[in-house]
Design a protein around this motif. Structure first.
Motif, PDB file in Angstrom:
ATOM      1  N   LYS A  65       0.836  -1.207   0.000  1.00 51.88           N
ATOM      2  CA  LYS A  65       0.000   0.000   0.000  1.00 51.88           C
ATOM      3  C   LYS A  65       0.871   1.256   0.000  1.00 51.88           C
ATOM      4  N   PHE A  66       1.934   1.238   0.798  1.00 51.69           N
ATOM      5  CA  PHE A  66       2.818   2.405   0.860  1.00 51.69           C
ATOM      6  C   PHE A  66       3.441   2.697  -0.496  1.00 51.69           C
ATOM      7  N   ARG A  67       3.939   1.662  -1.171  1.00 48.66           N
ATOM      8  CA  ARG A  67       4.580   1.873  -2.470  1.00 48.66           C
ATOM      9  C   ARG A  67       3.561   2.372  -3.512  1.00 48.66           C
ATOM     10  N   PHE A  68       2.304   1.926  -3.394  1.00 55.40           N
ATOM     11  CA  PHE A  68       1.245   2.390  -4.294  1.00 55.40           C
ATOM     12  C   PHE A  68       1.086   3.904  -4.184  1.00 55.40           C
ATOM     13  N   TYR A  69       0.867   4.395  -2.975  1.00 58.32           N
ATOM     14  CA  TYR A  69       0.613   5.822  -2.793  1.00 58.32           C
ATOM     15  C   TYR A  69       1.881   6.656  -2.972  1.00 58.32           C
ATOM     16  N   GLU A  70       3.028   6.064  -2.683  1.00 61.20           N
ATOM     17  CA  GLU A  70       4.286   6.790  -2.884  1.00 61.20           C
ATOM     18  C   GLU A  70       4.496   7.088  -4.366  1.00 61.20           C
ATOM     19  N   GLN A  71       4.314   6.075  -5.220  1.00 62.58           N
ATOM     20  CA  GLN A  71       4.511   6.280  -6.652  1.00 62.58           C
ATOM     21  C   GLN A  71       3.430   7.174  -7.247  1.00 62.58           C
ATOM     22  N   LYS A  72       2.201   7.021  -6.763  1.00 67.12           N
ATOM     23  CA  LYS A  72       1.126   7.886  -7.242  1.00 67.12           C
ATOM     24  C   LYS A  72       1.427   9.339  -6.889  1.00 67.12           C
ATOM     25  N   SER A  73       1.861   9.583  -5.667  1.00 59.98           N
ATOM     26  CA  SER A  73       2.198  10.933  -5.231  1.00 59.98           C
ATOM     27  C   SER A  73       3.349  11.512  -6.056  1.00 59.98           C
ATOM     28  N   HIS A  74       4.340  10.668  -6.332  1.00 54.46           N
ATOM     29  CA  HIS A  74       5.499  11.131  -7.113  1.00 54.46           C
ATOM     30  C   HIS A  74       5.075  11.571  -8.512  1.00 54.46           C
TER      31      HIS A  74
END
Length: 484
Positions: free
Chosen positions: A85-94
Motif C-alpha cells: 500500500k505504501f509503495r502504491f501511494y508513494e509512486q502515485k504521489s510522485h
C-alpha cells in the motif's frame, strides 16, 4: 548405557549440542546487519533416559533437535500488505507531483498569469485600436500563451510515457523475482526433503515476497517444506495465479503503444519484445499473454497496489487531467475564434495535425493585419472587436467558470489528489514502520542477547569437557591402578 562409558557419552553429546548452539550464535552475530535475516535458535531436547533395574531411569544427556528461525508469519504478512500500500501511494504521489510542477500554479510565470497578460493586451488594444505596438503585443502575448500550452501538453504526454516505461520495468523486475522464487522453491525442497533446515533459504523467500509486494499486491501460500505453493497477483480473493507447484510459472506483460487504446504489449515487460494482441486495452494494463495464437490472446490482471498499481492509477489521473487540459485549450481557442472569425472571416488560433495550437501564421508574419473593429469596413478608432474578445476572458461558460477558473479547477483536482496520496502514503509509512519494528523485535539479532548466549554455551561446553576429563582420569585409575 550406564557406568563411566555412559557418562562419557552423555558429556560428548552435551559438548556437541553446545557446540552447535555456539555456531548458531556466531551465525546470528555475523548476520546482524544482513537485510531480511531472521535470528536462529538451536532447539535442544533431552535424550531418551536409560532404565536401570532397581534404580529407575538415568538421564543420558541432550541432543540437537533442530535449528529454527524466530519469526512471526502473521506480522510478516501484515508487513507485506502495508509495504504494498505504501509503495502504491508513494509512486502515485510522485507522478502527480511531477504533473503539479508542469502545471506550475500558482506562479507568476504560470498559465493563469499568461492569460491575464493576454487579456490585458486585448483590453488595451480595444482602447488604442490604431496603435501598431498594441497589435504586436496581442500577437506576441498570444504566441507566448500557445508556446506555454504546447510545452505543458508535451510535458504531460512525456510524463505518461515515463509512467508506461516504469510499469514495463517493474513488470520485468516482477517476472525476474518470480523466476528466482521458482528456483528457490527447488532449493528449499532439495534441502528440506533430506531432513535439513533451509532457514537461510526461507529468509530469502520472505525477502522476495516482500519485494514482490512492493511491486504489486500479492498473496501466497506455502507447503510443508516451506516452498511457495501458490502465488497470486491482484486482489487476494480474485487474484490471478502466476506461480504454483503444479501449474508452473507465468509472466506478466504490459499493454504499450503509441495510441490509447492499444493492441501491442511488451511481452514479459521487455520493451524490446513487442507482440500484437487480440483486442484493445488501455495503456499500462497488466496482462497474461498466450502467444500460441496470432495475434496473441490476453487475460487482464487487476493490480490494485504496489508500484505498478500506483503508476497505473496515476496514469489514469494524468490522462484525465490531460483530456481536461486539451478541452480547456480548445474552449479558449474556439471562443476567441468564434468572435474573431465573425468579423474577419478567419481564425485567430489554428491547430496543426498533431494538435498543437498557434496564432494564425498571417498575423504572426504581420501583426498589423489584426482586425480590431466590427463590420465589413470598421471606422478608424473602432476597437469594439478587441474589447469584446478581451471581455471573453472574464465571461463565464455554461458551468459558470471563466478561462482562468477552468484551468484552476484542473490544477485544483490534481492538487487534491496529490495531497490525498501524500497523506495516505504518510499514514501507511507509519503503519509500515511499526510493523517492521515489531518484526525486528521478534526476528532481529540482539547483540547483547547473542553475546550472553555465547558465554552460556561456552561455559556449558567447558563443563562437559571437564566431565570427559574427569571420566578419563577415572578410567585411568580403574584400568592402570587397580589392576582390573
Amino acid at each position: 548405557m550406564t557406568g563411566l562409558f555412559g557418562t562419557l557419552g552423555t558429556a560428548t553429546r552435551g559438548m556437541n549440542a553446545n557446540q552447535n548452539a555456539l555456531q548458531t550464535s556466531g551465525h546470528n552475530i555475523s548476520n546482524m546487519n544482513t537485510d531480511g535475516y531472521s535470528r536462529q535458535r538451536v532447539r535442544m531436547q533431552t535424550e531418551q533416559p536409560y532404565l536401570m533395574a532397581g534404580v529407575g531411569t538415568l538421564g543420558t544427556g541432550v541432543r540437537t533437535a533442530g535449528v529454527e528461525r524466530i519469526t512471526d508469519s502473521f506480522i510478516r504478512t501484515q508487513t507485506q500488505g502495508a509495504y504494498s500500500k505504501f509503495r502504491f501511494y508513494e509512486q502515485k504521489s510522485h507522478a502527480l507531483g511531477q504533473l503539479e510542477q508542469y502545471m506550475n500554479e500558482p506562479s507568476e510565470t504560470g498559465m493563469i498569469k499568461q492569460m491575464s497578460v493576454m487579456h490585458d493586451s486585448w483590453a488595451k488594444l480595444g482602447s488604442n485600436p490604431e496603435l501598431g505596438t498594441s497589435k504586436t503585443l496581442v500577437v506576441e502575448n498570444s504566441n507566448s500563451f500557445t508556446d506555454m500550452v504546447n510545452q505543458t501538453g508535451k510535458q504531460i504526454g512525456e510524463l505518461q510515457g515515463e509512467m508506461i516505461d516504469n510499469i514495463e520495468k517493474n513488470a520485468l523486475d516482477f517476472n525476474e523475482k518470480v523466476k528466482e522464487l521458482e528456483i528457490l522453491n527447488g532449493q528449499i525442497y532439495d534441502l528440506a526433503s533430506q531432513g535439513g533446515t533451509p532457514n537461510d533459504l526461507l529468509d530469502r523467500r520472505d525477502s522476495l515476497l516482500k519485494d514482490l509486494s512492493g511491486l504489486a499486491d500479492i498473496s501466497s501460500t506455502t507447503d510443508m517444506y516451506g516452498r511457495v505453493s501458490s502465488l497470486k497477483i491482484g486482489n487476494k480473493t480474485t487474484g490471478t495465479e502466476i506461480l504454483s507447484l503444479d501449474g508452473g510459472r507465468k509472466e506478466i506483460s504490459v499493454v504499450t503503444g503509441e495510441n490509447d487504446p492499444s493492441n501491442t504489449i511488451s511481452l514479459g515487460g521487455n520493451a524490446q519484445n513487442k507482440v500484437t494482441i487480440d483486442g484493445d486495452l488501455p495503456l499500462g494494463t497488466i496482462v497474461l499473454a498466450d502467444t500460441s495464437t496470432n495475434p496473441a490472446t490476453v487475460t487482464e490482471v487487476d493490480v490494485e497496489e504496489g508500484q505498478i498499481g500506483g503508476y497505473q492509477e496515476a496514469n489514469k489521473e494524468v490522462k484525465a487531467r490531460l483530456d481536461e487540459f486539451q478541452t480547456f485549450v480548445k474552449s479558449v481557442a474556439d471562443t476567441i475564434n468564434g468572435a474573431y472569425r465573425a468579423e474577419s472571416g478567419e481564425d485567430f488560433f489554428t491547430f496543426d495535425a498533431d494538435g498543437k495550437i498557434s496564432v494564425n501564421q498571417t498575423l504572426r508574419d504581420n501583426p498589423n493585419k489584426l482586425v480590431v473593429g466590427k463590420g465589413a469596413n470598421p471606422e478608424a478608432g473602432d476597437g469594439s472587436l478587441a474589447t469584446e474578445i478581451g471581455g471573453l476572458f472574464t465571461k463565464k461558460d455554461a458551468d459558470g467558470l471563466t478561462f482562468a477558473e477552468r484551468y484552476n479547477s484542473i490544477v485544483t483536482k490534481n492538487g487534491i489528489s496529490k495531497q490525498q496520496a501524500d497523506n495516505t502514503a504518510s499514514s501507511q509509512l507509519t503503519v509500515l514502520n511499526q510493523l517492521e519494528y515489531k518484526n525486528e523485535s521478534i526476528s532481529g539479532v540482539n547483540i547483547n542477547e547473542e553475546v550472553s548466549d555465547v558465554m552460556r554455551f561456552s561455559q556449558a561446553f567447558q563443563a562437559n569437557a571437564r566431565i570427559i576429563q574427569t571420566v578419563s582420569e577415572m578410567l585411568d585409575t580403574l584400568i592402570n591402578r587397580t589392576g582390573v
